[in-house]
Write an enzyme that holds these catalytic residues in place. Structure first.
Site, PDB file in Angstrom:
ATOM      1  N   LYS A  10      48.901  30.037  60.571  1.00 34.22           N
ATOM      2  CA  LYS A  10      50.299  29.695  60.867  1.00 34.22           C
ATOM      3  C   LYS A  10      51.173  29.936  59.634  1.00 34.22           C
ATOM      4  O   LYS A  10      52.289  30.437  59.742  1.00 34.22           O
ATOM      5  CB  LYS A  10      50.397  28.221  61.313  1.00 34.22           C
ATOM      6  CG  LYS A  10      49.800  27.985  62.691  1.00 34.22           C
ATOM      7  CD  LYS A  10      49.647  26.491  62.995  1.00 34.22           C
ATOM      8  CE  LYS A  10      48.885  26.281  64.294  1.00 34.22           C
ATOM      9  NZ  LYS A  10      48.615  24.869  64.592  1.00 34.22           N
ATOM     10  N   GLN A  49      49.088  19.040  62.049  1.00 34.52           N
ATOM     11  CA  GLN A  49      47.916  19.716  62.594  1.00 34.52           C
ATOM     12  C   GLN A  49      46.928  18.700  63.189  1.00 34.52           C
ATOM     13  O   GLN A  49      46.502  17.768  62.503  1.00 34.52           O
ATOM     14  CB  GLN A  49      47.231  20.551  61.497  1.00 34.52           C
ATOM     15  CG  GLN A  49      46.030  21.336  61.973  1.00 34.52           C
ATOM     16  CD  GLN A  49      46.383  22.414  63.000  1.00 34.52           C
ATOM     17  OE1 GLN A  49      47.384  23.126  62.859  1.00 34.52           O
ATOM     18  NE2 GLN A  49      45.589  22.529  64.046  1.00 34.52           N
ATOM     19  N   ASP A  65      55.986  21.646  67.958  1.00 34.15           N
ATOM     20  CA  ASP A  65      54.815  21.697  68.855  1.00 34.15           C
ATOM     21  C   ASP A  65      55.198  21.267  70.272  1.00 34.15           C
ATOM     22  O   ASP A  65      54.436  21.503  71.218  1.00 34.15           O
ATOM     23  CB  ASP A  65      53.712  20.766  68.333  1.00 34.15           C
ATOM     24  CG  ASP A  65      52.604  21.527  67.609  1.00 34.15           C
ATOM     25  OD1 ASP A  65      52.447  22.735  67.871  1.00 34.15           O
ATOM     26  OD2 ASP A  65      51.900  20.902  66.795  1.00 34.15           O
TER      27      ASP A  65
END
Ligand code: NDP
Length: 305
Positions: free
Chosen positions: A50, A94, A120
């Site tokens: 990412k 994460q 997200d």
């Protein structure tokens, strides 16, 4: 094969002028902040990918590393600091968080993220908007699947779609997005009876299970579109041979690395499906492309500082 790598490249190319425009208008790059707690090897790889993709796309990416022993309060404090930082556009924590943080702690952390920076799309506020069909920040993997289907010319309206998996990050939002596109949707999970028969009626079958090669040809209606979300590492050569056969070219890669990444869909499904996504090179690259897109959407939507 539905080419996720190509479609992800097209999405990234579309984002490039928007990044340039943002930089010119605001005098800074769109900023993505990633919080990584602990040293889970898979998470390290995901974060590195990412970070690289974001930097390549012209974003400012900062990774905040906390030790696996970090107390919940420290993780929450990091998130709150980023919420308050006017130069931070997107926050990604994460998952999974270390076991010590627990399910409740994990929920607290994700709930603490400013919904406007929730790239997200997991915050309950954004999930609520998703249910109502008006989310600006949608979960990256399922929205990537929709982009892939659209850009590969697969129609959704009126189709019967079956999603295997009901997680908050893939299965549930996937089903909602398919529903919003006028598919008729069934969600299956580990307690679903007659799973094979249900799947075998699907025009569009999405597998988000986490079990290598679980979806065999018997699950698939001839000509169906099969989307393989699964990312599973196989370390056993016997299992690799059972999936691919002894002479498959992918065994060469296995022998070099001692492991391979496979999806939830059995390779033999390629003979039955009308179209399917490979693993790797299918849904994975789209997830990252949609993360970049969400960061830009979040950045563009924030007031000028
Ligand atoms: P979860 O473990 O959270 O969910 C798995 C789902 O599969 C659950 O709903 C579970 O049912 C269901 N399931 C498990 N076993 C069976 C079975 N035998 N029959 C029917 N259903 C079953 O996983 P995620 O949704 O987070 O991820 C799924 C897969 O997608 C993983 O391989 C993950 O690595 C991958 N992934 C890939 C991404 C990408 O970018 N390509 C991004 C995110 C995930 P139940 O709820 O009843 O337990």
């Amino acid at each position: 094969m539905l080419d996720g790598t190509r479609v992800a490249g097209a999405i990234r190319a579309e984002l490039a002028p928007r990044v340039t425009e943002f930089l010119a208008a605001r005098g800074r790059r769109p900023a993505l902040h990633i919080v990584l707690v602990g040293d889970d090897p898979a998470s390290q790889i995901y974060v590195r990918n990412k970070e690289r993709a974001g930097t390549d796309a012209g974003l400012l990416v900062t990774v905040h590393r906390l030790p696996a022993s970090a107390p919940l309060e420290d993780v929450l404090a990091t998130v709150r600091r980023l919420n308050a930082d006017s130069a931070c556009d997107g926050i990604l924590v994460q998952a999974p968080l270390p076991k010590t943080i627990g399910k409740q702690g994990t929920e607290q952390v994700f709930d603490a993220i400013d919904p406007a920076k929730d790239v997200d799309g997991f915050h309950p506020h954004n999930v609520g908007l998703l249910v109502q069909g008006r989310a600006a920040l949608k979960p990256c993997t399922p929205s990537g699947v929709i982009e892939l289907l659209d850009r590969e010319g697969q129609s959704l309206a009126g189709k019967y779609a079956v999603v295997i998996g009901r997680s908050e990050i893939v299965g549930k939002p996937m089903a909602l997005l398919l529903l919003q596109r006028d598919a008729t949707v069934t969600i299956c999970h580990s307690k679903t009876p007659d799973l094979e028969a249900t799947c075998a009626r699907a025009d569009i079958l999405v597998a988000a299970i986490g079990r290598p090669g679980f979806v065999t040809p018997a699950f698939v209606k001839p000509g169906a579109v099969v989307i393989d979300v699964g990312i599973n590492r196989v370390d056993s050569r016997d299992q690799a041979v059972a999936l691919f056969g002894a002479n498959h070219p992918r065994l060469v890669g296995f022998d070099t690395r001692g492991s391979m990444v496979v999806g939830d869909v059995h390779p033999a499904v390629v003979d039955v499906a009308g179209a399917m996504t490979p693993v790797p090179g299918g849904v994975g690259p789209l997830t990252i492309a949609m993360l970049l897109k969400n960061t830009l959407v979040a950045a563009e939507g924030r007031p000028r500082t």
